[in-house]
Write a protein that holds these residues in place. Sequence first.
Motif, PDB file in Angstrom:
ATOM      1  N   HIS A   9       0.815  -1.218   0.000  1.00 46.61           N
ATOM      2  CA  HIS A   9       0.000   0.000   0.000  1.00 46.61           C
ATOM      3  C   HIS A   9       0.842   1.258   0.000  1.00 46.61           C
ATOM      4  O   HIS A   9       0.345   2.350  -0.279  1.00 46.61           O
ATOM      5  N   GLN A  35      -3.738   6.106   3.211  1.00 43.39           N
ATOM      6  CA  GLN A  35      -2.433   5.462   3.400  1.00 43.39           C
ATOM      7  C   GLN A  35      -1.930   5.643   4.827  1.00 43.39           C
ATOM      8  O   GLN A  35      -1.359   4.711   5.410  1.00 43.39           O
ATOM      9  N   GLY A  45      -2.620   7.708   0.072  1.00 45.69           N
ATOM     10  CA  GLY A  45      -3.223   7.525   1.335  1.00 45.69           C
ATOM     11  C   GLY A  45      -4.678   7.874   1.437  1.00 45.69           C
ATOM     12  O   GLY A  45      -5.237   8.420   0.630  1.00 45.69           O
TER      13      GLY A  45
END
Length: 352
Positions: free
Chosen positions: A139, A234, A294
């Motif tokens: 991620h 994020q 994010g």
Amino acid sequence: MIELEGVPELVDPVMVAAFEGWNDAGDAASAAVAHLEREWKGEVFAALDAEDYYDFQVNRPQVWLEDGVRKITWPTTRLSVVRIGDADGRGRARDLVLVRGIEPSMRWRSFCNEILGFAHELGVEMVVVLGALLGDTPHTRPVPVTGTTSDPDLARTMDLEESRYEGPTGIVGVLQEACAHAGVPAVSLWAAVPHYVSQPPNPKATLALLNRLEDLLDVRIPMGELPEDARAWQLGVDQLAAEDSEVAEYVQSLEEARDTAELPEASGEAIAKEFERYLRRRDGQPGAHGHAGGGATASEGGSYLRDPSGGLGRAPKAPGEGAGESGPPGGRGEDDEASGDEGDGGSPGKDG
């Protein structure tokens, strides 16, 4: 016979479609089309008959109140049109036909034929279908977005991958094949969503799909608050991962594998594309200078972590939790051909 009363003659129309369900990990694809509708104030001009395509025990209607009167919203697929007055920053107008709905439960061929009927009547020049799949991607890195087509000429002229996938498919693959048989150019854009944080929403993946769509169509898309949502998402996942040493170690291994694989591809061409996108956006569009990184905080993010072995780590309460469908359990996703080893057990299929 499709009647399109009230729909004006369109300018260089492109159809952009996304469907909730198997091909929509993290709701990233359907959220991208919803963003386009919202930012450009799309006007719905048609809806497919829900009775023809949906099993209401699978996709149940929703009851709601309006001024004390109970009403029902049926699951369906709707079409809207948006006019981009200045598509490329040089005064060129362009229209998009947006298709957003739920993967049908039945009669897929009829469903695709009906969508293509609208495309034919509206003079659509190309169909772009958005999808998202679960993959072994961290991620913390840019979201991989793969563009594929079954048309060799289109693959060459638009710098896309030619699909070689064989295996189970979803409505995205079926619609793209229907386009090929009808002689309509069709492209699929696929975002890879980290399998250990698959709960929707995933604004970072949505933002990546929209960035790639910008490049593909040479249009400027107002991103609004999406870049900030992506950053907050994020940060929230960072916080959750930091609380679990096993997950943190797993994320680090994914980062190392990703960085090693992509080191040769950190070319001047990639840097040039990012700079071109910056130049397109520096006219002062709201939220245009955000980074693709994010979304929601740990308490707001609507995401959850799976431990590397496949079990759930923790599931913070979130709006819409459990509302999306990220794919069937078991088996590798259809993206194995296009994205190397990023497929994961439980990923939605991808092809086209």
